[in-house]
Design a protein around this motif. Structure first.
Motif: not given
Length: 263
Positions: A110, A141, A107, A137
């Motif tokens: 990202t 994620g 995460q 997600g």
């Protein structure tokens, strides 16, 4: 303004440390079909799986098998490894055709990649105005979706970093499978009382519509921690809190994320 799109936050999937989806011996994914069906409204809707870290060919095969078994036919992986995306127009062109954006992987990475680009502004506009659009997600994620992220360090005071900002009034823990995670989430919410804490167990998902109306799916549970009415008390030997509220959601339960009330 009320968002037209949906958010789908999926908890930990009983997987190995490096994979987000692992098939059972029977060939079916550990993530339940009921949750996978929530990724898109139609089986031929385009799903872009955004991967921010190196993933093996075996992961891609397992992910493809899981989605194919569920009936999805129009999906692919979109890699964003480079902090400076080499061709942003290419990414925007693919994302413009997608009905679902599905985050997997680390995460923090990202966020670090997307915050530098115009992609996050594009996705935010699409989420606000496209009623058929879903931002999803899974596991780690999912943690980048809110405005702030709960990171894995045990020190709660240093465990908050910025997120992508699609969900602004909740702190999410999609790895909520151990007792220590409850302690971490509760202490973080007490320090940031304006947020609800959402702890997702294995094989559980939260579908969020209109930015606040959420429903639980899956075979696990979701812990909701509300510290908005907490008062700190003390005596000679300790400091403690009163009025900390907890709710447990199971499949089919709904909750108002603005006020924490379960319907």
């Amino acid at each position: 303004m009320i968002p037209a799109g949906r958010l789908l936050i999926i908890g930990n999937t009983k997987c190995t440390p490096h994979l987000d989806i692992t098939p059972q011996k029977t060939g079916y994914p550990l993530l339940s079909p009921d949750i996978l069906h929530c990724l898109a409204k139609e089986k031929d809707d385009r799903i872009e799986i955004i991967v921010s870290d190196a993933r093996s060919d075996s992961f891609k095969k397992e992910c493809r098998d899981a989605l194919t078994e569920t009936g999805f036919s129009n999906f692919d992986f979109l890699h964003i490894h480079d902090l400076n995306l080499p061709d942003e127009d290419y990414y925007l062109k693919r994302l413009s055709k997608a009905k679902t954006i599905f985050f997997v992987g680390d995460q923090s990475r990202t966020y670090d990649i997307l915050k530098r680009s115009g992609i996050i502004r594009f996705l935010y506009r699409k989420y606000m105005f496209d009623s058929g659009f879903t931002i999803a997600g899974m596991s780690l994620g999912a943690l980048c979706i809110p405005g702030i992220m709960l990171v894995g360090r045990e020190d709660s005071s240093s465990g908050m970093i910025p997120g992508l900002g699609f969900l602004t009034h909740c702190i999410v823990d999609s790895q909520f499978v151990h007792k220590t995670r409850f302690e971490k989430l509760a202490s973080t919410v007490i320090q940031h009382r304006e947020f609800l804490g959402l702890g997702l167990g294995s094989d559980t998902a939260l579908i969020i519509e209109k930015g606040w109306f959420a429903s639980c799916r899956g075979t696990g549970t979701i812990m909701v921690i509300n510290a908005r009415n907490v008062k700190k008390e003390s005596n000679e030997s300790s400091v403690y809190v009163k009025n900390l509220k907890g709710r447990i959601l199971i499949n089919g339960c709904t909750i108002n994320l603005m006020n924490g009330e379960v319907a």
